[in-house]
Structures are given as C-alpha cells and as structure tokens.
Scaffold this motif. Structure first.
Motif, PDB file in Angstrom:
ATOM      1  N   HIS A  72       0.872  -0.906  -0.263  1.00  0.00           N
ATOM      2  CA  HIS A  72      -0.580  -0.280   0.126  1.00  0.00           C
ATOM      3  C   HIS A  72       1.087   1.696   0.269  1.00  0.00           C
ATOM      4  CE1 HIS A  72      -3.364   2.554   1.027  1.00  0.00           C
ATOM      5  NE2 HIS A  72      -2.575   2.907   1.600  1.00  0.00           N
ATOM      6  N   SER A  73       1.861   1.310   0.672  1.00  0.00           N
ATOM      7  CA  SER A  73       2.641   2.562   1.410  1.00  0.00           C
ATOM      8  C   SER A  73       3.645   2.656  -0.271  1.00  0.00           C
ATOM      9  CB  SER A  73       3.972   2.300   1.818  1.00  0.00           C
ATOM     10  OG  SER A  73       2.840   2.137   2.703  1.00  0.00           O
ATOM     11  N   ALA A  74       3.890   1.408  -1.177  1.00  0.00           N
ATOM     12  CA  ALA A  74       4.505   1.970  -1.836  1.00  0.00           C
ATOM     13  C   ALA A  74       3.485   2.675  -3.442  1.00  0.00           C
ATOM     14  CB  ALA A  74       4.914   0.631  -2.347  1.00  0.00           C
ATOM     15  N   ALA A  75       2.181   2.433  -3.628  1.00  0.00           N
ATOM     16  CA  ALA A  75       0.830   2.402  -4.451  1.00  0.00           C
ATOM     17  C   ALA A  75       1.433   4.170  -3.807  1.00  0.00           C
ATOM     18  CB  ALA A  75       0.094   1.956  -4.564  1.00  0.00           C
ATOM     19  N   GLU A  76       1.404   4.216  -2.704  1.00  0.00           N
ATOM     20  CA  GLU A  76       0.913   5.712  -2.403  1.00  0.00           C
ATOM     21  C   GLU A  76       1.848   6.639  -2.956  1.00  0.00           C
ATOM     22  OE1 GLU A  76      -2.403   5.806   1.458  1.00  0.00           O
ATOM     23  OE2 GLU A  76       0.119   6.110   1.584  1.00  0.00           O
ATOM     24  N   ASP A  77       3.611   6.242  -2.683  1.00  0.00           N
ATOM     25  CA  ASP A  77       4.748   6.547  -3.306  1.00  0.00           C
ATOM     26  C   ASP A  77       4.827   6.873  -4.738  1.00  0.00           C
ATOM     27  OD1 ASP A  77       5.129   6.701  -0.318  1.00  0.00           O
ATOM     28  OD2 ASP A  77       6.794   5.508  -0.875  1.00  0.00           O
ATOM     29  N   ASP A  78       4.314   5.722  -4.687  1.00  0.00           N
ATOM     30  CA  ASP A  78       3.841   5.998  -6.604  1.00  0.00           C
ATOM     31  C   ASP A  78       3.327   6.495  -7.755  1.00  0.00           C
ATOM     32  OD1 ASP A  78       6.391   4.124  -6.578  1.00  0.00           O
ATOM     33  OD2 ASP A  78       5.613   2.332  -7.006  1.00  0.00           O
ATOM     34  N   VAL A  79       2.414   6.438  -6.413  1.00  0.00           N
ATOM     35  CA  VAL A  79       0.928   7.233  -7.526  1.00  0.00           C
ATOM     36  C   VAL A  79      -0.032   7.934  -6.720  1.00  0.00           C
ATOM     37  CG1 VAL A  79      -1.564   6.093  -8.346  1.00  0.00           C
ATOM     38  CG2 VAL A  79       0.677   4.675  -8.886  1.00  0.00           C
ATOM     39  N   VAL A  80      -0.427   8.014  -5.215  1.00  0.00           N
ATOM     40  CA  VAL A  80      -0.863   8.875  -4.898  1.00  0.00           C
ATOM     41  C   VAL A  80      -0.256  10.568  -4.723  1.00  0.00           C
ATOM     42  CG1 VAL A  80      -2.089   9.781  -2.963  1.00  0.00           C
ATOM     43  CG2 VAL A  80      -2.239   7.218  -3.759  1.00  0.00           C
ATOM     44  N   PHE A  81       1.131   9.539  -4.349  1.00  0.00           N
ATOM     45  CA  PHE A  81       1.987  10.998  -3.920  1.00  0.00           C
ATOM     46  C   PHE A  81       2.437  12.159  -5.303  1.00  0.00           C
ATOM     47  CE2 PHE A  81       3.577   8.606   0.099  1.00  0.00           C
ATOM     48  CZ  PHE A  81       2.664   9.436   0.461  1.00  0.00           C
ATOM     49  N   PRO A  82       2.727  12.029  -6.108  1.00  0.00           N
ATOM     50  CA  PRO A  82       2.993  12.438  -8.030  1.00  0.00           C
ATOM     51  C   PRO A  82       1.645  13.131  -7.784  1.00  0.00           C
ATOM     52  CG  PRO A  82       3.676  10.465  -8.241  1.00  0.00           C
ATOM     53  CD  PRO A  82       3.422  10.526  -6.653  1.00  0.00           C
ATOM     54  N   ALA A  83       0.554  12.395  -7.244  1.00  0.00           N
ATOM     55  CA  ALA A  83      -0.241  13.628  -8.622  1.00  0.00           C
ATOM     56  C   ALA A  83      -1.290  14.226  -7.088  1.00  0.00           C
ATOM     57  CB  ALA A  83      -2.001  12.318  -7.838  1.00  0.00           C
ATOM     58  N   ALA A  85       1.411  15.848  -5.123  1.00  0.00           N
ATOM     59  CA  ALA A  85       2.038  16.631  -5.417  1.00  0.00           C
ATOM     60  C   ALA A  85       1.088  17.601  -6.655  1.00  0.00           C
ATOM     61  CB  ALA A  85       3.377  16.316  -5.475  1.00  0.00           C
ATOM     62  N   ALA A  86       1.382  17.656  -7.481  1.00  0.00           N
ATOM     63  CA  ALA A  86       0.782  18.128  -8.934  1.00  0.00           C
ATOM     64  C   ALA A  86      -1.188  18.930  -8.377  1.00  0.00           C
ATOM     65  CB  ALA A  86       0.408  17.244 -10.224  1.00  0.00           C
ATOM     66  N   CYS A  87      -1.667  18.300  -7.666  1.00  0.00           N
ATOM     67  CA  CYS A  87      -2.805  19.235  -7.194  1.00  0.00           C
ATOM     68  C   CYS A  87      -2.454  19.785  -6.318  1.00  0.00           C
ATOM     69  CB  CYS A  87      -3.815  17.893  -7.287  1.00  0.00           C
ATOM     70  SG  CYS A  87      -4.565  17.122  -8.239  1.00  0.00           S
ATOM     71  N   ALA A  88      -2.067  19.585  -4.480  1.00  0.00           N
ATOM     72  CA  ALA A  88      -1.992  20.504  -3.834  1.00  0.00           C
ATOM     73  C   ALA A  88      -0.616  21.035  -3.370  1.00  0.00           C
ATOM     74  CB  ALA A  88      -2.372  19.506  -2.908  1.00  0.00           C
ATOM     75  N   GLY A  89       0.802  20.709  -4.711  1.00  0.00           N
ATOM     76  CA  GLY A  89       1.394  21.181  -3.940  1.00  0.00           C
ATOM     77  C   GLY A  89       2.779  20.433  -3.249  1.00  0.00           C
ATOM     78  N   ARG A  90       3.712  20.855  -3.863  1.00  0.00           N
ATOM     79  CA  ARG A  90       4.820  19.693  -3.201  1.00  0.00           C
ATOM     80  C   ARG A  90       5.316  19.515  -1.630  1.00  0.00           C
ATOM     81  NH1 ARG A  90       6.808  16.973  -7.101  1.00  0.00           N
ATOM     82  NH2 ARG A  90       7.759  17.923  -9.310  1.00  0.00           N
ATOM     83  N   ASP A  91       4.823  20.735  -1.328  1.00  0.00           N
ATOM     84  CA  ASP A  91       4.917  20.551  -0.091  1.00  0.00           C
ATOM     85  C   ASP A  91       3.853  19.808   0.592  1.00  0.00           C
ATOM     86  OD1 ASP A  91       6.647  22.753   0.528  1.00  0.00           O
ATOM     87  OD2 ASP A  91       5.206  24.038   1.173  1.00  0.00           O
TER      88      ASP A  91
END
Length: 120
Positions: A72-83, A85-91
């Motif tokens: 689950h964490s790998a999926a969040e790292d690979d998919v959710v967090f980049p999305a 960052a694009a929507c809510a910002g890198r912070d």
C-alpha cells in the motif's frame, strides 16, 4: 478506541457509489489490525510464562500486515503522492512522504523486536 465496524450493506453501497472510499476503508482496516496486534502484544507481555505459540502467531500476523502495509505504501509513493504534488503542491506531498519514512522505521522496529523476542 475505534468506531464499530460499518454494516456490510453500507460498505457495499459506499464502494459502489464512491470507489475512493476503498482507500479510507483500507486505512481503517490497517489501524484496526494494528490495534489488535498491540492488544495481543500486551497480553503476551503480561503472560506469566513464555508463550512461544502466541509469539509465533503474532509474528505471522505481523508479517501479513507488513506485506499489505509495504504494498500500500509503495502504491501511495508511486501514484498518490505524485498526483498530490501536482494538485496540492510539493509541500503536502513531501509531508506525506516524510510520514511514510517514519512509518517504515516504526514497522521495521516492531519487526526487529518480534524477531528478537523469538530468538530468546
């Protein structure tokens, strides 16, 4: 203490009408599993004698949890967090990624403690 489990018909309706609810349900399931393993650990620590069977069962349960957590964490790292960052910002994404680093350290520490207990 966690909320009581949601009735099955309500869960199915949520999954049908809002596919993203699955993420919330998975997080809740992981929290409930962690709570149950904490309770099993407390019971094991309070036992008057070394209960090798209970420790082995807890280690198996923890390994199963760890496999789900890591996937689950790998999926969040690979998919959710980049999305994110694009929507809510890198912070926001950086904060979430930092939480994962902390969580991995805690899970690794728990695994090491269980292994050490089994080696005694």
């Amino acid at each position: 203490m966690s909320a009581p489990p949601m009735p099955r018909p309500e869960r199915l309706e949520l999954l049908r009408t809002n596919p993203l609810i699955e993420i919330t349900l998975l997080h809740r399931a992981m929290r409930l599993e962690l709570e149950a393993m904490c309770e099993a650990t407390r019971a094991l620590a309070a036992a008057p004698a070394n209960d090798g069977a209970a420790l082995a069962a807890l280690r198996r349960r923890f390994r199963a949890f760890d496999a789900v957590f890591a996937s689950h964490s790998a999926a969040e790292d690979d998919v959710v967090f980049p999305a994110l960052a694009a929507c809510a910002g890198r912070d926001v994404a950086s904060h979430a990624a930092a939480e994962h680093i902390d969580e991995v350290a805690l899970v690794d520490g728990a695994a090491a403690a269980l292994d050490a207990a089994a080696a005694r």
